[in-house]
Scaffold this active site. Structure first.
Site, PDB file in Angstrom:
ATOM      1  N   CYS A  76       0.837  -1.205   0.000  1.00  0.00           N
ATOM      2  CA  CYS A  76       0.000   0.000   0.000  1.00  0.00           C
ATOM      3  C   CYS A  76       0.874   1.257   0.000  1.00  0.00           C
ATOM      4  O   CYS A  76       1.688   1.452   0.893  1.00  0.00           O
ATOM      5  CB  CYS A  76      -0.919   0.008   1.221  1.00  0.00           C
ATOM      6  SG  CYS A  76      -1.859   1.544   1.358  1.00  0.00           S
ATOM      7  N   CYS A  79       0.375   3.519   3.374  1.00  0.00           N
ATOM      8  CA  CYS A  79       0.766   3.085   4.715  1.00  0.00           C
ATOM      9  C   CYS A  79       2.152   3.640   5.008  1.00  0.00           C
ATOM     10  O   CYS A  79       2.981   3.783   4.110  1.00  0.00           O
ATOM     11  CB  CYS A  79       0.781   1.554   4.795  1.00  0.00           C
ATOM     12  SG  CYS A  79      -0.831   0.830   5.146  1.00  0.00           S
ATOM     13  N   HIS A 139      -4.544   1.431   7.785  1.00  0.00           N
ATOM     14  CA  HIS A 139      -4.904   0.950   6.452  1.00  0.00           C
ATOM     15  C   HIS A 139      -6.392   0.612   6.343  1.00  0.00           C
ATOM     16  O   HIS A 139      -7.034   0.896   5.335  1.00  0.00           O
ATOM     17  CB  HIS A 139      -4.057  -0.288   6.125  1.00  0.00           C
ATOM     18  CG  HIS A 139      -4.285  -0.814   4.738  1.00  0.00           C
ATOM     19  ND1 HIS A 139      -3.738  -0.225   3.625  1.00  0.00           N
ATOM     20  CD2 HIS A 139      -5.008  -1.879   4.293  1.00  0.00           C
ATOM     21  CE1 HIS A 139      -4.106  -0.896   2.548  1.00  0.00           C
ATOM     22  NE2 HIS A 139      -4.875  -1.908   2.924  1.00  0.00           N
ATOM     23  N   ASN A 179     -13.461  10.112  -2.844  1.00  0.00           N
ATOM     24  CA  ASN A 179     -14.181   9.016  -3.486  1.00  0.00           C
ATOM     25  C   ASN A 179     -14.031   7.832  -2.552  1.00  0.00           C
ATOM     26  O   ASN A 179     -12.920   7.472  -2.205  1.00  0.00           O
ATOM     27  CB  ASN A 179     -13.549   8.631  -4.824  1.00  0.00           C
ATOM     28  CG  ASN A 179     -13.565   9.776  -5.823  1.00  0.00           C
ATOM     29  OD1 ASN A 179     -14.471  10.597  -5.806  1.00  0.00           O
ATOM     30  ND2 ASN A 179     -12.566   9.823  -6.678  1.00  0.00           N
ATOM     31  N   HIS A 190      -7.006   2.236   1.302  1.00  0.00           N
ATOM     32  CA  HIS A 190      -6.551   3.044   2.447  1.00  0.00           C
ATOM     33  C   HIS A 190      -7.323   4.388   2.474  1.00  0.00           C
ATOM     34  O   HIS A 190      -7.382   5.066   1.452  1.00  0.00           O
ATOM     35  CB  HIS A 190      -5.044   3.301   2.288  1.00  0.00           C
ATOM     36  CG  HIS A 190      -4.389   3.823   3.520  1.00  0.00           C
ATOM     37  ND1 HIS A 190      -3.357   3.171   4.157  1.00  0.00           N
ATOM     38  CD2 HIS A 190      -4.615   4.942   4.234  1.00  0.00           C
ATOM     39  CE1 HIS A 190      -2.977   3.881   5.205  1.00  0.00           C
ATOM     40  NE2 HIS A 190      -3.734   4.965   5.271  1.00  0.00           N
ATOM     41  N   HIS A 192      -8.444   7.796   2.163  1.00  0.00           N
ATOM     42  CA  HIS A 192      -7.773   8.990   1.645  1.00  0.00           C
ATOM     43  C   HIS A 192      -8.717   9.793   0.771  1.00  0.00           C
ATOM     44  O   HIS A 192      -9.748   9.293   0.319  1.00  0.00           O
ATOM     45  CB  HIS A 192      -6.528   8.595   0.826  1.00  0.00           C
ATOM     46  CG  HIS A 192      -6.844   7.989  -0.511  1.00  0.00           C
ATOM     47  ND1 HIS A 192      -7.325   6.704  -0.660  1.00  0.00           N
ATOM     48  CD2 HIS A 192      -6.772   8.490  -1.761  1.00  0.00           C
ATOM     49  CE1 HIS A 192      -7.518   6.441  -1.944  1.00  0.00           C
ATOM     50  NE2 HIS A 192      -7.207   7.511  -2.645  1.00  0.00           N
ATOM     51  N   GLN A 194      -8.659  13.523  -2.031  1.00  0.00           N
ATOM     52  CA  GLN A 194      -7.807  14.224  -2.985  1.00  0.00           C
ATOM     53  C   GLN A 194      -8.134  15.712  -3.001  1.00  0.00           C
ATOM     54  O   GLN A 194      -9.214  16.119  -2.579  1.00  0.00           O
ATOM     55  CB  GLN A 194      -8.014  13.660  -4.388  1.00  0.00           C
ATOM     56  CG  GLN A 194      -7.710  12.177  -4.488  1.00  0.00           C
ATOM     57  CD  GLN A 194      -7.851  11.688  -5.912  1.00  0.00           C
ATOM     58  OE1 GLN A 194      -7.148  12.144  -6.811  1.00  0.00           O
ATOM     59  NE2 GLN A 194      -8.767  10.770  -6.136  1.00  0.00           N
TER      60      GLN A 194
HETATM   61 ZN   LIG Z   1      -2.459   1.386   3.577  1.00  0.00          ZN
END
Ligand SMILES: [Zn+2]
Length: 363
Positions: A76, A79, A139, A179, A190, A192, A194
């Site tokens: 990932c 991470c 994660h 998204n 993971h 997140h 933007q």
């Molecule tokens: Zn991750």
């Protein structure tokens, strides 16, 4: 009036992209990114073409075809990796981190004027910036699982990035979004989001601002204040109303689950909120996301879209639009002929029914 925003630790990744670590407690120590990455190009790597029929702009970004697609957990890129060998975060741990996207749709700085201008064929450089915001170093999980204090830090990070990017002369719009869910094409699980710093006004923002100025010309009042007041007055689509924040299903919701979140005081963007308002907004935002997940008892795929404007603009009111493509426990809404072909949405649930379902999910 404005609150103090956190100051990040800044550094550079192996290819020169910027990374920023935000923390409220300890001071994270940025390690060395030891990956062998080709240096990123100096200027824009994409172009923007104008559709001669609508005037809409389309970003042409062929290099994005190669971006990371559903890597295994140990690979990932979001991470933390103190060794600096396998991820974008060469650090022991972090709270919230931001870095420039390795496969940006917009990058570089400078002139935003056309590089090609042949009447119908107009092309601009893809100037701007695309950032990835890692909401947490964990994660597994989701934004909805963050503590209120951690969610507040994310709000402050968005505000920090908004202030800095809106300060650029070649940036017309700063768009923070998330998204969530494989169903809408997320390639990294993971948690997140933007940030896009556009060199042009997006079509939706243009349409909204045009309506706001028409409304002002016709009534002398502010469109967004009027919408908020009408929703509070109507009450039937209202989800939450706290001291500083209001969440409701809009009168003409386009999606099977859709919620708009407004601060009660008129501000243009996240940087203008006071400490109390930012805390409250983070709490209400979390509550709405948790109601989303409670709707069908499974994590709801959604898009969270923040509308922000420069402080000195004549129109604009900070608000979040949260919506999902899931229309039942096992069905998704696809954008087909009417929506994709004409931008004409058809929804098979009334906004009032959506509000009733979401109110139930809040409990
Ligand atoms: Zn991750």
């Amino acid at each position: 009036m404005n609150r103090r925003l956190p100051e990040p630790i800044r550094g550079a990744l192996a290819d020169g992209r910027e990374i920023l670590l935000f923390d409220t407690a300890g001071t994270p120590v940025l390690g060395v990114d030891r990956r062998d990455l080709p240096p990123r190009p100096d200027g824009p790597v994409t172009t923007v073409r104008r559709d001669p029929r609508t005037g809409d702009r389309v970003i042409v970004a062929p290099a994005r075809q190669d971006r990371t697609y559903k890597p295994p957990k140990q690979m990932c890129p979001l991470c933390p990796d103190p060794e600096g060998l396998s991820s974008e975060l060469p650090v022991e741990d972090y709270r919230v981190a931001v870095f420039e996207n390795r496969f940006p749709s917009l990058s570089g700085a400078g002139d935003t004027g056309p590089v090609v201008d042949h009447g119908l064929r107009v092309e601009y450089p893809g100037v701007g910036r695309c950032e990835v915001v890692c909401f947490t170093s964990a994660h597994e999980g989701a934004f909805a699982g963050l503590t209120p204090e951690h969610a507040r830090l994310v709000v402050d990070v968005w505000a920090h990035r908004t202030a800095e990017l809106l300060g650029r002369e070649d940036v017309a719009e700063v768009y923070c979004f998330e998204n969530r869910g494989e169903e809408i094409g997320v390639t990294l699980p993971h948690p997140h989001g933007q940030i896009y710093a556009f060199p042009f006004r997006t079509p939706r923002t243009q349409a909204i601002l045009r309506k706001a100025s028409e409304h002002r010309a016709a009534t002398g009042g502010d469109l967004f204040e009027a919408i908020l007041a009408a929703e509070v007055d109507d009450g039937i689509r209202l989800l939450l109303r706290t001291e500083h924040t209001t969440a409701f299903v809009p009168f003409a919701a386009r999606w099977p689950a859709e919620v708009h979140v407004y601060p009660n005081r008129h501000v243009r963007n996240l940087t203008e909120l006071t400490d109390d308002e930012a805390d409250d907004l983070a709490r209400v935002y979390l509550t709405v996301l948790r109601a989303f997940d409670a709707l069908y008892g499974t994590p709801l795929p959604y898009i969270a879209s923040w509308h922000q404007y420069r402080a000195d603009e004549p129109e604009g009111y900070l608000h979040a639009e949260l919506f999902s493509i899931r229309r039942s426990a096992d069905k998704l809404k696809y954008l087909a002929g009417a929506e994709s072909g004409r931008d004409a949405f058809i929804t098979d649930k009334t906004p009032e029914a959506i509000a009733a379902e979401l109110r139930e999910a809040l409990e």
